[in-house]
Design a protein around this motif. Structure first.
Motif, PDB file in Angstrom:
ATOM      1  N   LYS A 104       7.235   7.035  -1.768  1.00 52.75           N
ATOM      2  CA  LYS A 104       6.373   7.670  -0.810  1.00 52.75           C
ATOM      3  C   LYS A 104       6.662   7.550   0.841  1.00 52.75           C
ATOM      4  O   LYS A 104       6.818   5.870   0.689  1.00 52.75           O
ATOM      5  CB  LYS A 104       5.068   7.349  -1.222  1.00 52.75           C
ATOM      6  N   THR A 111      12.091   2.999   7.578  1.00 55.78           N
ATOM      7  CA  THR A 111      11.620   4.034   8.700  1.00 55.78           C
ATOM      8  C   THR A 111      10.784   3.716  10.033  1.00 55.78           C
ATOM      9  O   THR A 111      10.656   4.913  11.019  1.00 55.78           O
ATOM     10  CB  THR A 111       9.883   4.188   8.044  1.00 55.78           C
ATOM     11  N   ARG A 121       0.331  -1.180  -0.026  1.00 51.36           N
ATOM     12  CA  ARG A 121      -0.072  -0.079   0.593  1.00 51.36           C
ATOM     13  C   ARG A 121       1.197   1.019  -0.600  1.00 51.36           C
ATOM     14  O   ARG A 121       0.173   2.325  -0.427  1.00 51.36           O
ATOM     15  CB  ARG A 121      -0.797  -0.041   1.310  1.00 51.36           C
ATOM     16  N   THR A 122       2.215   1.093  -0.161  1.00 47.16           N
ATOM     17  CA  THR A 122       3.345   2.220   0.160  1.00 47.16           C
ATOM     18  C   THR A 122       4.340   2.714  -1.370  1.00 47.16           C
ATOM     19  O   THR A 122       4.328   1.771  -1.899  1.00 47.16           O
ATOM     20  CB  THR A 122       4.049   2.514   1.488  1.00 47.16           C
ATOM     21  N   LYS A 156       2.938   5.560   5.970  1.00 47.58           N
ATOM     22  CA  LYS A 156       1.490   6.549   7.009  1.00 47.58           C
ATOM     23  C   LYS A 156       1.999   5.977   8.073  1.00 47.58           C
ATOM     24  O   LYS A 156       2.503   5.018   8.619  1.00 47.58           O
ATOM     25  CB  LYS A 156       0.042   6.393   6.192  1.00 47.58           C
ATOM     26  N   ASP A 157       1.484   7.434   8.930  1.00 45.65           N
ATOM     27  CA  ASP A 157       2.274   6.845  10.357  1.00 45.65           C
ATOM     28  C   ASP A 157       0.755   5.954  11.050  1.00 45.65           C
ATOM     29  O   ASP A 157       1.142   5.412  11.911  1.00 45.65           O
ATOM     30  CB  ASP A 157       1.959   8.521  11.314  1.00 45.65           C
ATOM     31  N   ALA A 158      -0.526   6.013  10.564  1.00 53.22           N
ATOM     32  CA  ALA A 158      -1.160   5.036  11.041  1.00 53.22           C
ATOM     33  C   ALA A 158      -0.726   3.456  10.607  1.00 53.22           C
ATOM     34  O   ALA A 158      -0.845   2.530  12.062  1.00 53.22           O
ATOM     35  CB  ALA A 158      -2.544   5.079  10.191  1.00 53.22           C
ATOM     36  N   TYR A 159       0.488   3.444   9.776  1.00 48.01           N
ATOM     37  CA  TYR A 159       0.514   2.247   9.334  1.00 48.01           C
ATOM     38  C   TYR A 159       1.676   1.772  10.965  1.00 48.01           C
ATOM     39  O   TYR A 159       1.907  -0.054  11.089  1.00 48.01           O
ATOM     40  CB  TYR A 159       1.578   1.365   8.935  1.00 48.01           C
TER      41      TYR A 159
END
Length: 783
Positions: free
Chosen positions: A275, A323, A270-271, A278-281
């Protein structure tokens, strides 16, 4: 908030109304707003902040002194804990110690250290490349297995026997004996990786062998430890309880591997490439980490193993891994984890060490460690590892560090451990953590890794055998620049060319450097997305050249500070004669500087200082993709500026390989003194120039001329005149020896010493012409 000022949780003064708690705010109202009779030290947050400040200030101060002796930071952290603990502060300033480190305040600090250790184990799993196990050969498997199985079987059993018969330890206390002896016989992959990074040999052949063996040994030890735990559970409770715990652990592992791993790969898909995640992940992964830790502890698995297994499911090299490392590594490794070693030092009391240590501890930390070293040494010798390397590797596989301290701190409250024995444990780990790096540095000198006396230069490469060149690239433009230079070397049947392309990528989200040979089909988890354009550039060059041209492409993924080791190793293994390095300044098509990397410049300097062959730095000002060799009407003008010396002789040898192209015009300009002294160096210079002089009379593409220079000022004028003659490429030696009168006075104005006085002038950012420059340093024998 529980009353932290009371000596007991249930203070009778607060039980009159049936309550057992006293409300004390965590945050103070300020020093000047405190009520009479109260103190800001009653607040837990104030105490924690003060504790952290004292710990890090003290540990940093000690490390500033001890780092000159090459001691790891862990020693400074343990010493800071010893100073703040009962050994010094508690003995000489008991009131201050009781205020700063009350029982409740220490509990808060202990909880924080456990959280740090939990996240550390997760990050170790994220950084660990499980592919190392698959890539490991017979040597790694043999050494890794022997160095863990035999010590565990013999030393732990012997320590238990000695504790029973000599020290008269009761059967109930055997758990601590097994824990102590077992931990000293383990080989911890994170500790070995940190040690190799500290010694800066993780990219060497010895470092790769040691790291792979440590990983295999660590994975085997995880299986042994958990099987032993289930066996003890069966004896202490029942077979039914042991089977139930085993079943729950297997279910948890399957849940992590099948469910959570699938969700992690879903996050990766999904990334989009390039990019950020996402912080939610990231929040989901951290929540999963905590859930797995709690579930593992309740299932019978120690709380740190669940996060470790979860970390292993995160593919190394993907954006999610990098990340997570970026977000967590600084706060965990730089803040929370050091508290673990400080906490161990704090819990130690050196005053109780007046008594002689138990015989089983002496046996474990002396004979046990020697036996473990012998297992690693003998297995390495049998597998034809050199004597000194085998000794250094066996020593590094016995190294101790934060993992052992973390296990001791985790179990100190679970088992009935005598304060003296815990202090001996911390002292023993600290001793080996300090001793192993010092002794290893004496046994294995990384500066001698590529030392040799074989001449690996273009000048000494015969025309029949051809020349072997290593082209380094950090990005696609670097590969294109190197290929343009290689096009000029005229590879044909009479003068074959072997090119080794090396793509250099910084290691992010991993602790295991990788060196991939793409001709062998080697890949890592990132499926080659970054290096494929580099491979395409070199393959295109191979297709454009004749059959004698051989091309191999490597990818090296390692830390920025150790990247030069990969370059030196590949060139050493392949008997390379010349390394081509990209210049650290990049220009756009309009000639403006768009990048000036200090890291790339430092990398170039390290390669030049350590390379086992000749090295050249290419300043490419021509932004065209390929040279117009197919167009007979086009010309490419190459100039060799010759002042004399070994570096210029190497530059001339490279230029001589360019004279065969119909569209390449080679000009050799010799600057010489009026009264040049005739010596050995002058004789070598004349020998190198004799053939060029002869060819200039018979070949319309070769030109030779001499210019007289008396000192550096004359040389500077000659160099300036070259820029007005529309040369496409200028070859010049580095002139690391500035004793020649021809460069006298020029070194005072040099901004980039790695290019030498002449190269620095030609590579100046003030030059707007599109002339490229190749600065050559001949092999320094002894490197």
């Amino acid at each position: 908030m529980a009353d932290s000022s009371a000596d007991h949780d249930l203070d009778p003064r607060y039980r009159i109304d049936g309550s057992c708690w006293k409300f004390i705010p965590v945050i103070s109202d300020g020093f000047f707003n405190e009520k009479e009779g109260e103190s800001i030290f009653k607040h837990q947050l104030i105490l924690l902040q003060l504790q952290l400040a004292l710990i890090f200030i003290l540990a940093t101060t000690i490390h500033l002194c001890l780092r000159h002796f090459y001691l790891p930071r862990l020693i400074s952290e343990v010493l800071s804990g010893v100073i703040l603990g009962p050994t010094i502060l508690g003995r000489y300033l008991p009131d201050v110690s009781a205020t700063l480190f009350s029982r409740h305040a220490v509990k808060v600090l202990s909880t924080l250290t456990r959280f740090g250790y939990l996240f550390f184990m997760f990050l170790i799993g994220v950084k660990m490349d499980v592919n190392l196990v698959r890539k490991s050969g017979r040597r790694e498997w043999t050494i890794g297995s022997i160095v863990i199985i035999f010590p565990i079987l013999f030393i732990v059993s012997a320590a238990q026997t000695i504790s029973l018969k000599v020290d008269k330890v009761e059967e109930d206390a055997q758990q601590w004996v097994s824990l102590f002896a077992g931990l000293f016989m383990l080989t911890s992959f994170p500790v070995v990786a940190i040690l190799l990074m500290h010694l800066k040999i993780i990219n060497s052949e010895l470092g790769n062998l040691t790291l792979s063996s440590a990983l295999i040994s660590d994975l085997i030890s995880v299986v042994i430890v958990n099987l032993d735990k289930m066996d003890k559970l069966s004896k202490l409770a029942s077979d039914r309880v042991a089977l139930k715990s085993t079943f729950l652990v297997i279910v948890l592992i399957m849940f992590v591997v099948m469910i959570l791993r699938g969700m992690i790969y879903w996050i990766i898909r999904r990334t989009p490439e390039g990019k950020p995640v996402k912080d939610a992940y990231l929040f989901f992964v951290i929540i999963a980490l905590l859930v797995v830790a709690v579930a593992g502890e309740n299932a019978g698995l120690q709380y740190m193993y669940g996060p470790f297994i979860l970390g292993l499911t995160v593919p190394t090299g993907h954006p999610l891994a990098s990340t997570l490392i970026e977000k967590l590594d600084t706060i965990v490794a730089g803040w929370m984890l050091p508290l673990m070693s400080t906490y161990c030092g704090f819990r130690s009391d050196l005053w109780v060490l007046k008594r002689r240590p138990p015989a089983w501890i002496v046996f474990t930390v002396t004979f046990g460690v020697l036996f473990k070293m012998a297992c690693g040494f003998i297995s390495a010798i049998c597998l034809k590892v050199p004597l000194k390397d085998a000794t250094a590797m066996a020593l590094m596989l016995t190294s101790k560090g934060i993992i052992e301290l973390g296990c001791f701190a985790t179990n100190v409250d679970k088992t009935d451990i005598d304060p003296q024995e815990f202090s001996w444990a911390v002292l023993s780990v600290s001793f080996y953590a300090a001793l192993v790096p010092i002794v290893t540095r004496k046994l294995y000198d990384p500066s001698k890794t590529y030392r040799g006396y074989q001449k690996r230069t273009v000048l000494n490469s015969s025309l029949n055998e051809g020349v072997r060149v290593l082209a380094c690239a950090h990005r696609k433009d670097d590969a294109l620049s190197a290929i343009k230079l290689l096009q000029l070397t005229n590879p044909f049947i009479g003068t074959p060319l072997s090119v080794f392309g090396l793509y250099l990528e910084e290691l992010v989200g991993g602790s295991s450097p990788l060196l991939l040979n793409h001709q062998l089909g080697q890949k890592s988890c990132s499926e080659g997305g970054h290096w494929q354009p580099i491979i395409d550039v070199f393959n295109h060059f191979k297709n454009q050249c004749s059959k004698p041209t051989q091309v191999q492409v490597y990818t090296a993924i390692s830390p920025q500070s150790l990247m030069h080791e990969d370059v030196c190793w590949v060139s050493f293994q392949n008997s390379v004669a010349l390394i081509i390095l990209p210049f650290h300044r990049k220009r756009n098509r309009k000639g403006k500087i768009i990048a000036d990397s200090k890291e790339l410049r430092a990398f170039n300097i390290r390669v030049m200082n350590k390379a086992p062959c000749s090295v050249g730095i290419l300043v490419d000002r021509d932004r065209s993709r390929w040279l117009p060799m197919a167009d007979k009407s086009s010309t490419y003008r190459v100039c060799v500026l010759y002042l004399g010396g070994k570096d210029d002789r190497e530059a001339l040898a490279i230029g001589r390989r360019m004279k065969g192209w119909p569209s390449v015009y080679l000009t050799v300009i010799r600057c010489k003194e009026d009264d040049a002294q005739q010596g050995w160096e002058a004789m070598l210079d004349e020998e190198c120039l004799r053939d060029i002089k002869h060819q200039s009379r018979e070949n319309n593409n070769v030109f030779y001329k001499e210019e007289i220079a008396r000192h550096g000022a004359d040389t500077s004028l000659i160099v300036g005149s070259l820029l007005d003659e529309n040369y496409d490429l200028i070859l010049v030696g580095r002139h690391s020896d500035s004793s020649s009168p021809l460069v006298e006075g020029l070194s005072a104005w040099v901004d980039l010493p790695e290019l030498g006085a002449i190269g620095d002038m030609l590579a100046s950012s003030e030059i707007s012409k599109t002339v490229s420059v190749f600065v050559v340093q001949q092999q320094v024998l002894g490197n």
